[in-house]
Motif scaffolding. Structure first.
Motif, PDB file in Angstrom:
ATOM      1  N   PRO A  96     -39.972 -25.288  58.316  1.00 46.94           N
ATOM      2  CA  PRO A  96     -38.549 -25.672  57.404  1.00 46.94           C
ATOM      3  C   PRO A  96     -38.935 -26.952  56.576  1.00 46.94           C
ATOM      4  CG  PRO A  96     -38.225 -24.957  59.639  1.00 46.94           C
ATOM      5  CD  PRO A  96     -39.994 -25.256  59.619  1.00 46.94           C
ATOM      6  N   ALA A  97     -39.690 -27.805  57.030  1.00 46.21           N
ATOM      7  CA  ALA A  97     -39.884 -29.042  56.139  1.00 46.21           C
ATOM      8  C   ALA A  97     -40.570 -28.659  54.973  1.00 46.21           C
ATOM      9  CB  ALA A  97     -40.636 -30.047  56.904  1.00 46.21           C
ATOM     10  N   LEU A  98     -41.576 -27.844  55.044  1.00 46.25           N
ATOM     11  CA  LEU A  98     -42.342 -27.409  53.965  1.00 46.25           C
ATOM     12  C   LEU A  98     -41.528 -26.843  53.053  1.00 46.25           C
ATOM     13  CD1 LEU A  98     -44.994 -27.548  52.722  1.00 46.25           C
ATOM     14  CD2 LEU A  98     -45.571 -25.390  53.727  1.00 46.25           C
ATOM     15  N   ALA A  99     -40.749 -25.761  53.365  1.00 39.06           N
ATOM     16  CA  ALA A  99     -39.663 -25.105  52.662  1.00 39.06           C
ATOM     17  C   ALA A  99     -38.783 -26.062  52.002  1.00 39.06           C
ATOM     18  CB  ALA A  99     -39.027 -23.911  53.394  1.00 39.06           C
ATOM     19  N   THR A 102     -40.650 -27.702  49.238  1.00 40.24           N
ATOM     20  CA  THR A 102     -41.210 -27.022  47.826  1.00 40.24           C
ATOM     21  C   THR A 102     -40.128 -26.042  47.562  1.00 40.24           C
ATOM     22  OG1 THR A 102     -42.205 -25.333  49.568  1.00 40.24           O
ATOM     23  CG2 THR A 102     -43.510 -27.226  48.851  1.00 40.24           C
ATOM     24  N   GLY A 103     -39.144 -25.639  48.046  1.00 36.85           N
ATOM     25  CA  GLY A 103     -38.256 -24.703  47.652  1.00 36.85           C
ATOM     26  C   GLY A 103     -38.937 -23.228  48.058  1.00 36.85           C
ATOM     27  N   ALA A 104     -39.884 -23.132  48.709  1.00 47.95           N
ATOM     28  CA  ALA A 104     -40.467 -21.681  48.988  1.00 47.95           C
ATOM     29  C   ALA A 104     -39.884 -20.885  50.190  1.00 47.95           C
ATOM     30  CB  ALA A 104     -42.124 -21.953  49.543  1.00 47.95           C
ATOM     31  N   PRO A 105     -39.672 -19.608  50.014  1.00 54.31           N
ATOM     32  CA  PRO A 105     -38.968 -19.023  51.151  1.00 54.31           C
ATOM     33  C   PRO A 105     -39.967 -18.661  52.494  1.00 54.31           C
ATOM     34  CG  PRO A 105     -39.925 -17.355  49.563  1.00 54.31           C
ATOM     35  CD  PRO A 105     -40.119 -18.806  48.946  1.00 54.31           C
ATOM     36  N   ILE A 106     -39.497 -18.772  53.565  1.00 53.43           N
ATOM     37  CA  ILE A 106     -40.176 -18.518  54.652  1.00 53.43           C
ATOM     38  C   ILE A 106     -40.078 -17.196  55.110  1.00 53.43           C
ATOM     39  CG2 ILE A 106     -40.195 -18.950  57.255  1.00 53.43           C
ATOM     40  CD1 ILE A 106     -38.969 -21.854  56.692  1.00 53.43           C
ATOM     41  N   LEU A 107     -41.267 -16.590  55.191  1.00 49.73           N
ATOM     42  CA  LEU A 107     -41.158 -14.946  55.495  1.00 49.73           C
ATOM     43  C   LEU A 107     -41.786 -14.831  56.958  1.00 49.73           C
ATOM     44  CD1 LEU A 107     -42.731 -13.951  52.196  1.00 49.73           C
ATOM     45  CD2 LEU A 107     -40.560 -14.225  52.829  1.00 49.73           C
ATOM     46  N   SER A 124     -32.736 -20.079  59.892  1.00 51.61           N
ATOM     47  CA  SER A 124     -33.281 -18.811  60.074  1.00 51.61           C
ATOM     48  C   SER A 124     -34.596 -18.533  58.928  1.00 51.61           C
ATOM     49  CB  SER A 124     -32.245 -17.708  59.675  1.00 51.61           C
ATOM     50  OG  SER A 124     -31.362 -17.664  60.779  1.00 51.61           O
ATOM     51  N   PRO A 125     -35.618 -17.805  58.993  1.00 53.56           N
ATOM     52  CA  PRO A 125     -36.384 -17.184  57.868  1.00 53.56           C
ATOM     53  C   PRO A 125     -35.654 -16.984  56.547  1.00 53.56           C
ATOM     54  CG  PRO A 125     -36.934 -16.306  59.922  1.00 53.56           C
ATOM     55  CD  PRO A 125     -35.678 -16.882  60.135  1.00 53.56           C
ATOM     56  N   ASP A 126     -36.361 -16.912  55.835  1.00 52.22           N
ATOM     57  CA  ASP A 126     -35.360 -16.513  54.457  1.00 52.22           C
ATOM     58  C   ASP A 126     -35.393 -15.129  54.239  1.00 52.22           C
ATOM     59  OD1 ASP A 126     -34.663 -19.099  53.370  1.00 52.22           O
ATOM     60  OD2 ASP A 126     -36.768 -19.466  53.511  1.00 52.22           O
ATOM     61  N   ASP A 127     -36.621 -14.369  54.477  1.00 55.11           N
ATOM     62  CA  ASP A 127     -36.846 -12.975  54.492  1.00 55.11           C
ATOM     63  C   ASP A 127     -37.656 -12.429  55.577  1.00 55.11           C
ATOM     64  OD1 ASP A 127     -36.470 -10.508  53.323  1.00 55.11           O
ATOM     65  OD2 ASP A 127     -37.293 -10.922  51.317  1.00 55.11           O
ATOM     66  N   TRP A 128     -37.790 -10.979  55.455  1.00 54.06           N
ATOM     67  CA  TRP A 128     -38.456 -10.288  56.754  1.00 54.06           C
ATOM     68  C   TRP A 128     -39.995  -9.715  56.061  1.00 54.06           C
ATOM     69  CZ3 TRP A 128     -36.748 -12.544  60.464  1.00 54.06           C
ATOM     70  CH2 TRP A 128     -35.423 -12.579  60.661  1.00 54.06           C
ATOM     71  N   LEU A 129     -40.858  -9.733  56.841  1.00 51.83           N
ATOM     72  CA  LEU A 129     -42.044  -9.304  56.472  1.00 51.83           C
ATOM     73  C   LEU A 129     -41.909  -7.931  56.977  1.00 51.83           C
ATOM     74  CD1 LEU A 129     -44.501 -12.100  57.401  1.00 51.83           C
ATOM     75  CD2 LEU A 129     -44.143 -11.159  55.025  1.00 51.83           C
ATOM     76  N   THR A 130     -42.608  -6.740  56.312  1.00 49.44           N
ATOM     77  CA  THR A 130     -42.436  -5.323  56.840  1.00 49.44           C
ATOM     78  C   THR A 130     -44.019  -4.737  56.887  1.00 49.44           C
ATOM     79  OG1 THR A 130     -41.935  -4.554  54.774  1.00 49.44           O
ATOM     80  CG2 THR A 130     -40.120  -4.868  56.516  1.00 49.44           C
ATOM     81  N   ASP A 131     -44.292  -4.061  57.688  1.00 55.00           N
ATOM     82  CA  ASP A 131     -45.614  -3.191  57.695  1.00 55.00           C
ATOM     83  C   ASP A 131     -45.796  -2.478  56.526  1.00 55.00           C
ATOM     84  OD1 ASP A 131     -48.145  -2.538  59.118  1.00 55.00           O
ATOM     85  OD2 ASP A 131     -47.254  -0.543  59.110  1.00 55.00           O
ATOM     86  N   GLY A 132     -47.091  -2.789  55.808  1.00 55.33           N
ATOM     87  CA  GLY A 132     -47.468  -2.129  54.483  1.00 55.33           C
ATOM     88  C   GLY A 132     -46.900  -2.972  53.179  1.00 55.33           C
ATOM     89  N   GLN A 133     -46.003  -3.850  53.406  1.00 53.29           N
ATOM     90  CA  GLN A 133     -45.443  -4.587  52.247  1.00 53.29           C
ATOM     91  C   GLN A 133     -46.777  -5.347  51.576  1.00 53.29           C
ATOM     92  OE1 GLN A 133     -42.987  -7.689  53.958  1.00 53.29           O
ATOM     93  NE2 GLN A 133     -42.710  -8.583  51.524  1.00 53.29           N
ATOM     94  N   THR A 134     -46.681  -5.679  50.413  1.00 56.96           N
ATOM     95  CA  THR A 134     -47.954  -6.418  49.615  1.00 56.96           C
ATOM     96  C   THR A 134     -47.290  -7.528  48.958  1.00 56.96           C
ATOM     97  OG1 THR A 134     -49.010  -4.281  49.175  1.00 56.96           O
ATOM     98  CG2 THR A 134     -49.635  -6.306  47.943  1.00 56.96           C
TER      99      THR A 134
END
Length: 231
Positions: A96-99, A102-107, A124-134
């Motif tokens: 969270p402190a790094l986000a 920098t304004g970067a999203p946490i995944l 909360s995280p900003d977005d979700w990682l999913t299997d197979g995502q690039t």
């Protein structure tokens, strides 16, 4: 299996930076120190923080312990994302402190939300990682591999162009990540390693969440030993 962390004493903050260059994209390595806490215990740990990118942009894999040190290692580059291989507190405590800086999203993979909330109940995280995502940074793709076992939402990031995979605490130099604590499963981590990691090319460099790097070829012959040893 990796050795259990040492019993808790005062944290020893430090960092060391190295880098390995692959064409114009490089992998920077930072070691940060702090504590890992779960199931009522606390241990001192050193974590690997990986920064993948070029001179202009990067992603951070596992924002551990020290947001200032990670930001310094970025050196003014645009941070595209903070990727969490799993949500044990030692891998996400500085996210969270790094986000915010920098304004970067946490995944994060959604299956690790209960673990995340133990450390960051109000963020909360900003977005979700999913299997197979690039995920793409500096023209290089990193494929998300869902590898549960150490944690239900554990993921690895495979970058074929760099011949490397970032394994968090799923696979170490010497065997699987620790199981036996809450949210973990030895049979599940063995299946994840067998099906998702040991099927990668043997020359693939394994960059881990703690300790030394290894390769798929170096670890694959020992699968039967790990299974016999158990968790």
């Amino acid at each position: 299996m990796a050795a259990e962390p040492k019993p808790h004493s005062e944290p020893k903050p430090h960092s060391e930076a190295t880098s390995e260059t692959v064409p114009r994209v490089r992998v920077d390595h930072l070691v940060t120190s702090g504590t890992f806490s779960l199931d009522g215990g606390t241990w001192d740990v050193d974590n690997n923080v990986w920064i993948v990118g070029d001179d202009h942009e990067a992603i951070v894999i596992d924002a551990a312990h020290d947001a200032d040190a990670i930001a310094d290692a970025l050196g003014g580059r645009t941070l595209r994302a903070i990727v969490c291989t799993h949500a044990h507190n030692d891998h996400i405590d500085a996210a969270p402190a790094l986000a915010d800086r920098t304004g970067a999203p946490i995944l994060l993979h959604a299956d690790d939300l209960p673990l995340w909330q133990q450390t960051h109940p109000d963020r909360s995280p900003d977005d979700w990682l999913t299997d197979g995502q690039t995920l793409t940074v500096a023209g290089v793709g990193l494929t998300v591999l869902h590898t549960p076992g150490h944690a239900p939402g554990a993921v690895c990031l495979y970058a074929p162009a760099l011949s490397t995979v970032f394994t968090g605490d799923t696979l170490f130099n010497g065997g699987p990540g620790a199981t036996g604590r809450s949210f973990s499963s030895f049979p599940t981590i063995v299946e994840s390693i067998r099906e998702r990691l040991l099927t990668l090319p043997a020359e693939t460099v394994v960059r881990t969440g703690h300790g030394e790097t290894t390769s798929v070829g170096a670890e694959a012959p020992h699968l039967a030993e790990w299974v016999a040893r158990g968790h």
